[in-house]
Scaffold this motif. Structure first.
Motif, PDB file in Angstrom:
ATOM      1  N   ARG A 147      -2.694  16.693   1.576  1.00  0.00           N
ATOM      2  CA  ARG A 147      -3.788  16.027   0.864  1.00  0.00           C
ATOM      3  C   ARG A 147      -4.468  14.988   1.753  1.00  0.00           C
ATOM      4  O   ARG A 147      -5.684  14.865   1.754  1.00  0.00           O
ATOM      5  N   GLN A 148      -3.675  14.258   2.523  1.00  0.00           N
ATOM      6  CA  GLN A 148      -4.235  13.241   3.421  1.00  0.00           C
ATOM      7  C   GLN A 148      -5.118  13.863   4.498  1.00  0.00           C
ATOM      8  O   GLN A 148      -6.090  13.257   4.932  1.00  0.00           O
ATOM      9  N   THR A 149      -4.754  15.059   4.947  1.00  0.00           N
ATOM     10  CA  THR A 149      -5.539  15.720   5.993  1.00  0.00           C
ATOM     11  C   THR A 149      -6.626  16.615   5.414  1.00  0.00           C
ATOM     12  O   THR A 149      -7.369  17.247   6.161  1.00  0.00           O
ATOM     13  N   GLY A 150      -6.704  16.704   4.095  1.00  0.00           N
ATOM     14  CA  GLY A 150      -7.718  17.520   3.446  1.00  0.00           C
ATOM     15  C   GLY A 150      -7.357  18.995   3.387  1.00  0.00           C
ATOM     16  O   GLY A 150      -8.212  19.826   3.087  1.00  0.00           O
ATOM     17  N   MET A 194       1.592  15.746  -0.078  1.00  0.00           N
ATOM     18  CA  MET A 194       0.912  14.477   0.198  1.00  0.00           C
ATOM     19  C   MET A 194       0.307  14.475   1.604  1.00  0.00           C
ATOM     20  O   MET A 194      -0.819  13.995   1.804  1.00  0.00           O
ATOM     21  N   LEU A 195       1.042  15.006   2.568  1.00  0.00           N
ATOM     22  CA  LEU A 195       0.517  15.088   3.930  1.00  0.00           C
ATOM     23  C   LEU A 195      -0.688  16.015   3.989  1.00  0.00           C
ATOM     24  O   LEU A 195      -1.690  15.697   4.633  1.00  0.00           O
ATOM     25  N   GLN A 243       6.294  15.699  -0.497  1.00  0.00           N
ATOM     26  CA  GLN A 243       5.900  15.054   0.765  1.00  0.00           C
ATOM     27  C   GLN A 243       4.959  15.958   1.558  1.00  0.00           C
ATOM     28  O   GLN A 243       3.956  15.487   2.098  1.00  0.00           O
TER      29      GLN A 243
END
Length: 130
Positions: free
Chosen positions: A65-68, A62-63, A59
């Motif tokens: 990755r979403q924010t780069g 994933m977070l 998790q």
């Protein structure tokens, strides 16, 4: 000579066949082994702790990755946590039985799909599959 078929009666017959198929699948050795392995994972404190640890790391990744902000090191950490989880004996057994059940159910899917000229399992899933 024409044969009339009561559509309502056909639907009941097909539904009954579906129930029988479900009951037969539930009695397959692969399904019973999968259920036993699943229960073993649920009872294992070690497996539950590793699952929780893996899910938290995944998790967080994933977070990021979403924010780069995800790095190669973050990905390695997820992969290592997954390997640790899979190395727990009850989890390894669970994954093996899951693969065996998946293979058997794929054969069932092919048997159902063949006369329909459609991949029953794929089509039945609709639009929301990964």
């Amino acid at each position: 000579m024409s044969i009339e078929i009561d559509a309502g009666e056909d639907e009941v017959d097909v539904e009954e066949l579906g129930r029988e198929l479900g009951e037969t699948i539930a009695e397959m050795p692969e399904y019973r082994a999968f259920e036993e392995a699943k229960k073993a994972v649920e009872r294992s404190d070690e497996a539950q702790a590793k699952i929780e640890e893996f899910e938290q790391i995944r998790q967080d990744f994933m977070l990021a990755r979403q924010t780069g902000d995800a790095t190669q090191e973050d990905l390695r950490e997820v992969q290592e946590a997954q390997q640790e989880l899979h190395s727990v004996p009850v989890m390894s057994e669970y994954l093996d039985t899951q693969n065996e059940l998946d293979a058997r159910l794929e054969a069932v899917n092919e048997a159902i799909s063949e006369p329909l000229s459609v991949d029953f399992g794929e089509e039945a899933g609709g639009c929301c599959q990964d």
